[in-house]
Design a protein around this motif. Structure first.
Motif, PDB file in Angstrom:
ATOM      1  N   ARG A 133       0.871  -1.045   0.092  1.00  0.00           N
ATOM      2  CA  ARG A 133      -0.035  -0.153  -0.212  1.00  0.00           C
ATOM      3  C   ARG A 133       0.652   1.354  -0.146  1.00  0.00           C
ATOM      4  O   ARG A 133       0.225   2.173   0.047  1.00  0.00           O
ATOM      5  N   LEU A 134       2.342   1.109   0.105  1.00  0.00           N
ATOM      6  CA  LEU A 134       2.928   2.434   0.269  1.00  0.00           C
ATOM      7  C   LEU A 134       2.859   3.219  -0.789  1.00  0.00           C
ATOM      8  O   LEU A 134       3.232   2.596  -2.030  1.00  0.00           O
ATOM      9  N   ALA A 135       2.739   4.530  -0.876  1.00  0.00           N
ATOM     10  CA  ALA A 135       2.571   5.225  -2.111  1.00  0.00           C
ATOM     11  C   ALA A 135       3.922   5.753  -2.534  1.00  0.00           C
ATOM     12  O   ALA A 135       4.205   6.048  -3.554  1.00  0.00           O
ATOM     13  N   GLN A 188       5.102   0.908  17.354  1.00  0.00           N
ATOM     14  CA  GLN A 188       3.877   0.814  17.149  1.00  0.00           C
ATOM     15  C   GLN A 188       3.438   1.507  15.691  1.00  0.00           C
ATOM     16  O   GLN A 188       4.118   2.191  14.932  1.00  0.00           O
ATOM     17  N   LEU A 189       2.402   0.959  15.095  1.00  0.00           N
ATOM     18  CA  LEU A 189       1.951   1.539  13.670  1.00  0.00           C
ATOM     19  C   LEU A 189       0.596   2.324  14.192  1.00  0.00           C
ATOM     20  O   LEU A 189      -0.501   1.547  14.765  1.00  0.00           O
ATOM     21  N   THR A 190       0.323   3.501  13.719  1.00  0.00           N
ATOM     22  CA  THR A 190      -0.858   4.288  13.744  1.00  0.00           C
ATOM     23  C   THR A 190      -1.335   4.747  12.707  1.00  0.00           C
ATOM     24  O   THR A 190      -0.735   5.173  11.852  1.00  0.00           O
ATOM     25  N   SER A 191      -2.787   4.394  12.405  1.00  0.00           N
ATOM     26  CA  SER A 191      -3.280   5.042  11.399  1.00  0.00           C
ATOM     27  C   SER A 191      -4.732   5.498  11.902  1.00  0.00           C
ATOM     28  O   SER A 191      -5.753   4.419  12.294  1.00  0.00           O
ATOM     29  N   GLY A 192      -5.084   6.571  11.679  1.00  0.00           N
ATOM     30  CA  GLY A 192      -6.418   7.237  12.298  1.00  0.00           C
ATOM     31  C   GLY A 192      -6.423   7.260  13.817  1.00  0.00           C
ATOM     32  O   GLY A 192      -5.488   7.443  14.571  1.00  0.00           O
ATOM     33  N   THR A 193      -7.515   6.366  14.435  1.00  0.00           N
ATOM     34  CA  THR A 193      -7.553   6.100  15.663  1.00  0.00           C
ATOM     35  C   THR A 193      -7.084   4.742  16.151  1.00  0.00           C
ATOM     36  O   THR A 193      -7.021   4.505  17.355  1.00  0.00           O
ATOM     37  N   THR A 198       1.544   6.250  10.594  1.00  0.00           N
ATOM     38  CA  THR A 198       2.814   6.622  11.542  1.00  0.00           C
ATOM     39  C   THR A 198       3.455   5.448  12.162  1.00  0.00           C
ATOM     40  O   THR A 198       2.727   4.731  12.647  1.00  0.00           O
ATOM     41  N   VAL A 199       4.721   5.376  11.879  1.00  0.00           N
ATOM     42  CA  VAL A 199       5.459   4.204  12.234  1.00  0.00           C
ATOM     43  C   VAL A 199       6.335   4.791  13.457  1.00  0.00           C
ATOM     44  O   VAL A 199       7.158   5.578  13.142  1.00  0.00           O
ATOM     45  N   THR A 200       6.423   4.253  14.681  1.00  0.00           N
ATOM     46  CA  THR A 200       6.935   4.795  15.865  1.00  0.00           C
ATOM     47  C   THR A 200       7.941   3.693  16.512  1.00  0.00           C
ATOM     48  O   THR A 200       7.323   2.690  16.669  1.00  0.00           O
ATOM     49  N   PHE A 201       9.141   4.190  16.868  1.00  0.00           N
ATOM     50  CA  PHE A 201       9.968   3.374  17.911  1.00  0.00           C
ATOM     51  C   PHE A 201       9.826   4.309  18.834  1.00  0.00           C
ATOM     52  O   PHE A 201      10.451   5.528  19.105  1.00  0.00           O
ATOM     53  N   VAL A 240       8.149   8.133  12.095  1.00  0.00           N
ATOM     54  CA  VAL A 240       7.920   8.509  10.707  1.00  0.00           C
ATOM     55  C   VAL A 240       6.633   8.711  10.353  1.00  0.00           C
ATOM     56  O   VAL A 240       5.785   7.682  10.440  1.00  0.00           O
ATOM     57  N   LYS A 241       6.346   9.838  10.270  1.00  0.00           N
ATOM     58  CA  LYS A 241       4.794  10.303  10.415  1.00  0.00           C
ATOM     59  C   LYS A 241       4.133  10.468   8.942  1.00  0.00           C
ATOM     60  O   LYS A 241       5.199  11.019   8.097  1.00  0.00           O
ATOM     61  N   ASP A 242       2.994  10.261   8.810  1.00  0.00           N
ATOM     62  CA  ASP A 242       2.208  10.749   7.548  1.00  0.00           C
ATOM     63  C   ASP A 242       2.873  10.020   6.470  1.00  0.00           C
ATOM     64  O   ASP A 242       2.832  10.420   5.235  1.00  0.00           O
ATOM     65  N   VAL A 243       3.201   8.599   6.610  1.00  0.00           N
ATOM     66  CA  VAL A 243       3.598   7.720   5.363  1.00  0.00           C
ATOM     67  C   VAL A 243       2.436   7.482   4.404  1.00  0.00           C
ATOM     68  O   VAL A 243       1.222   7.053   4.966  1.00  0.00           O
ATOM     69  N   PRO A 244       2.457   8.256   3.221  1.00  0.00           N
ATOM     70  CA  PRO A 244       1.283   8.034   2.276  1.00  0.00           C
ATOM     71  C   PRO A 244       0.946   6.766   1.852  1.00  0.00           C
ATOM     72  O   PRO A 244       2.027   6.085   1.438  1.00  0.00           O
TER      73      PRO A 244
END
Length: 125
Positions: free
Chosen positions: A3-5, A52-57, A97-100, A117-121
């Motif tokens: 899915r990586l743009a 962590q991997l965050t998307s929306g909520t 967003t991928v976070t360590f 790494v924030k807002d990975v499209p």
């Protein structure tokens, strides 16, 4: 399905984290990343309890036993690996967003305590 743009990275001090691929299945999300360590010491980016991997909520934790991730990155070297997160992304997700949450071993004043790494499209599902 990848899915990586477009690849996205962040640099903090002399440490760079790049997101190279975001693969989504019906059960989990796999993120392939590269870490480049410009410090004179080995740094440690652990998966268990610190990724962590965050998307929306929705936030998913990294699963160390399903991941292929070398937590230690020696001085002046790069390592590429895959972290598996225990949730699939929503088909409507447009970014992640991928976070360590902790970086161990930098040992220099002003060095990064964490990396995100924030807002990975993402491409549409």
């Amino acid at each position: 399905m990848n899915r990586l743009a477009e690849p996205r990275s962040v640099t903090a001090g002399r440490l760079t984290l790049s997101v190279d691929r975001v693969e989504v299945t019906s059960h989990f999300t796999k993120v392939t990343m590269t870490v480049t360590n410009g410090y004179e010491r080995t740094v440690n980016l652990p998966v268990f309890g610190y990724s962590q991997l965050t998307s929306g909520t929705v936030t998913a934790e990294g699963e160390p036993f399903r991941s292929k991730w070398n937590t230690d990155v020696p001085p002046d070297q790069s390592r590429t690996g895959t972290v598996v997160f225990g949730e699939p992304l929503e088909p409507s997700a447009t970014s992640v967003t991928v976070t360590f949450t902790v970086v161990f071993g930098v040992g220099e004043p002003g060095g990064p305590n964490a990396l995100a790494v924030k807002d990975v499209p993402l491409k549409p599902a």
